[in-house]
Design an enzyme around this catalytic site. Structure first.
Site, PDB file in Angstrom:
ATOM      1  CD  GLU A 182      -2.924  -1.136   2.343  1.00 36.35           C
ATOM      2  OE1 GLU A 182      -4.104  -1.369   2.147  1.00 36.35           O
ATOM      3  OE2 GLU A 182      -2.450  -0.888   3.488  1.00 36.35           O
ATOM      4  CD  GLU A 262      -4.492  -5.596   2.810  1.00 35.39           C
ATOM      5  OE1 GLU A 262      -5.219  -4.729   3.375  1.00 35.39           O
ATOM      6  OE2 GLU A 262      -3.259  -5.645   2.967  1.00 35.39           O
TER       7      GLU A 262
END
Length: 608
Positions: A182, A262
């Site tokens: 991320e 995710e």
């Protein structure tokens, strides 16, 4: 000896269609917007588990439960600070033995999506970065800062050589590797840093491994977190508009597989705040929405575990917010590893897409054999059991076409699947044609059963398998991939595992495994088992093959179960391979006497 009726759980669809060139490969298919595993379209259903948050003696239990929930893969972080405790001091022993953990996933038939960082977030102490990095003056973390890159490179040169032999194309089970984590959510937006990591991973892992990034769906995050040469995936939770979220991925990856790396099954807890919870129905609904789009999904977390010792991290959202010791995450498997309502809701959704389970990794560990035309069991050195013959429709078939076999070439029964849907059965000295429709490229699989070689008469040279080529409207099919199945070996080794509590699940049409457990009333006497509503298949108890049943053809309606096969002091594992169709509520009956002389009629075509 009469035992109670036994309800069985659908364990896995037998046929996961998989085509393979001679070498193992895991690649992107930009033309068909999917992954290619060994050359055939593939998508994974995965769950996150962190070995550092699970005691090593419990690794197998948790992974088995994930496998039996229908997952084909697990996603795994490697926390740098868990292993390089001081500069140049490494620990890969005990609970930190990442190689042992990865080898266990392979043993259990799970693929791995690896996330080696160097930064992992994960609500883990300093996001996995060692605190000793802060001893270095003027270091700037997660950037092209020379001091930081030197430490990263030193770590990767220790870790990645342990990973390389376990990559899928090297014969292992790691199908992809994430670069950073991320990164688009970090202030630095340093593409030079990402390029450095890309170069390091390519140098240490090679050019074939699939490398990817994960970011949230915001435009800024995707601008800063993606890089040419790294496949961009996204993350989002239930309640998100799935079409809009994947639309964000499409803005940076116009072609290729849709991937949610995710999908949040719950959330973390902070000290002083209420325990986070997410409803099972909400999670299941979002999962099904994504599966209907053909997406690959990783559920974060599937099993959260515990932040033992000092390993819990913290967030800063206007104020310092330390994370609790428990990392239960309201995940499908609880902190203690117990199945939850959420797990069963998820498993119900996955069961609708169960043909995606890659059971060939277990049942045909040697991989397929390529051949222009079908090969016999004997040419494959397969003595008993089953072989799968896989090809693809070479052209569109909008109107019903005849799928046929030459006379006496189906030896002995062929269970036909088109696009993983059971079409019917071809049989020696019986039905040798079926009518099918489909599109060019659709998968065609024939599971061929050896019913026993001739033991008397002139024809004792009784070859098995497809002895001639199948044709479609009299045009021969070619380019076969052939999978000799070692089912007995897998079952004797405990597959498919009954790690979850029994629950009844509806039967399905076509080949599938069903598993369950039962207990005897303190004694292990001879008994007989009956198959009410079942069609045809085989039964194993505690790994012992009790033989074929064929209830719908008869006359035999029971199988003999020797008392010596049974355990009197602990549960007995039972596995059924049903070939044509189980009843809506699959169960078995144990009787104190056999039923030998009852003949039923049964269809060999697919029915709903």
């Amino acid at each position: 000896m009469a035992l109670p009726a036994l309800g069985l759980l659908l364990a896995a669809g037998l046929l996961h269609t998989q085509a393979s060139p001679s070498a193992r490969s895991f690649q992107l298919d930009y033309e068909h917007n999917c992954f290619l595993k060994d050359g055939a379209p593939f998508r994974y259903i995965s769950g996150s588990i962190h070995y550092a948050r699970v005691p090593r003696p419990a690794w197998r239990d948790r992974l088995l439960k994930m496998y039996m929930s229908g997952l084909s893969a697990v996603q795994v972080y490697v926390p740098w600070n868990y292993h390089e405790t001081l500069p140049g001091v490494y620990d890969f022993t005990g609970n930190r033995d990442v190689e042992a953990f990865l080898d266990l996933t392979a043993e259990l038939g799970l693929l791995v999506i690896l996330r080696p960082g160097p930064y992992i977030c994960a609500e883990w102490e300093m996001g996995g970065l060692p605190a000793w990095l802060l001893w270095k003056p003027d270091i700037i973390l997660r950037t092209s800062n020379p001091a930081y890159l030197a430490a990263v490179d030193s770590w990767l040169h220790v870790l990645l050589p342990k990973i390389k032999p376990r990559l899928y194309h090297q014969g292992g089970n790691i199908i992809s590797v994430q670069v950073e984590n991320e990164y688009g959510s970090y202030y630095a937006c340093d593409h030079g840093y990402l390029r450095h990591l890309l170069g390091s991973l390519r140098a240490l892992l090679g050019s074939e491994v699939l490398l990817f990034t994960t970011d949230s769906t915001g435009a800024q995050e995707l601008r800063c977190g993606t890089l040419q040469g790294l496949y961009a995936t996204v993350d989002f939770g239930p309640g998100s508009n799935v079409t809009e979220a994947f639309g964000a991925q499409r803005r940076v990856e116009p072609r290729g597989p849709l991937v949610n790396s995710e999908y949040y099954t719950g959330w973390l807890d902070y000290w002083g705040e209420a325990h986070a919870s997410t409803s099972a129905a909400w999670v299941a609904r979002g999962l099904e929405d994504m599966l209907q789009l053909g997406a690959s999904i990783n559920m974060y977390m599937f099993h959260g575990g515990t932040n033992f010792a000092y390993w819990s991290g913290a967030d800063y959202k206007g104020q310092y917010k330390p994370v609790t010791t428990s990392y239960d995450y309201d995940a499908p498997l609880s902190e203690a590893g117990d199945p939850t309502e959420k797990l069963f809701a998820i498993r119900t959704v996955i069961s609708k897409y169960a043909d995606l389970l890659d059971v060939f990794d277990v049942l045909c560990p040697s991989g397929p054999i390529q051949s222009q035309f079908p090969l016999t069991f004997e040419a494959l050195k397969q003595v008993h059991g089953f072989v799968v013959y896989h090809t693809q429709l070479p052209w569109d078939v909008p109107d019903p076409a005849t799928l046929g076999a030459p006379p006496h070439s189906i030896c002995d029964r062929g269970y036909v699947m088109l696009q993983k849907e059971y079409q019917g059965t071809l049989e020696r000295d019986g039905q040798t044609t079926l009518h099918v429709t489909g599109r060019a490229g659709d998968s065609l699989d024939i599971l061929v059963e050896n019913m026993g070689r001739i033991s008397f008469g002139a024809n004792t040279s009784d070859f098995k398998g497809l002895l001639g080529n199948l044709s479609l409207n009299s045009r021969p099919l070619s380019n076969w991939l052939i999978y000799p199945l070692a089912i007995d070996t897998a079952v004797q080794q405990g597959w498919p595992h009954t790690a979850l509590p029994k629950s009844s699940s509806g039967g399905r049409v076509g080949p599938a495994f069903y598993t369950g457990t039962f207990e005897t009333p303190g004694i292990a006497w001879d008994t007989f088992v009956k198959f009410p509503g079942w069609s045809k298949g085989l039964l194993w108890i505690n790994g012992f093959n009790l033989g074929r049943y064929w209830s719908c053809r008869g006359p035999q309606q029971t199988l003999f179960v020797p008392g010596s096969v049974l355990h009197a002091d602990h549960p007995n594992n039972i596995t059924v391979l049903e070939l044509e169709g189980a009843p809506p509520s699959p169960l078995l009956l144990f009787l104190d006497r056999p039923l030998y002389n009852r003949t039923l009629g049964c269809s060999t075509t697919a029915t709903e």
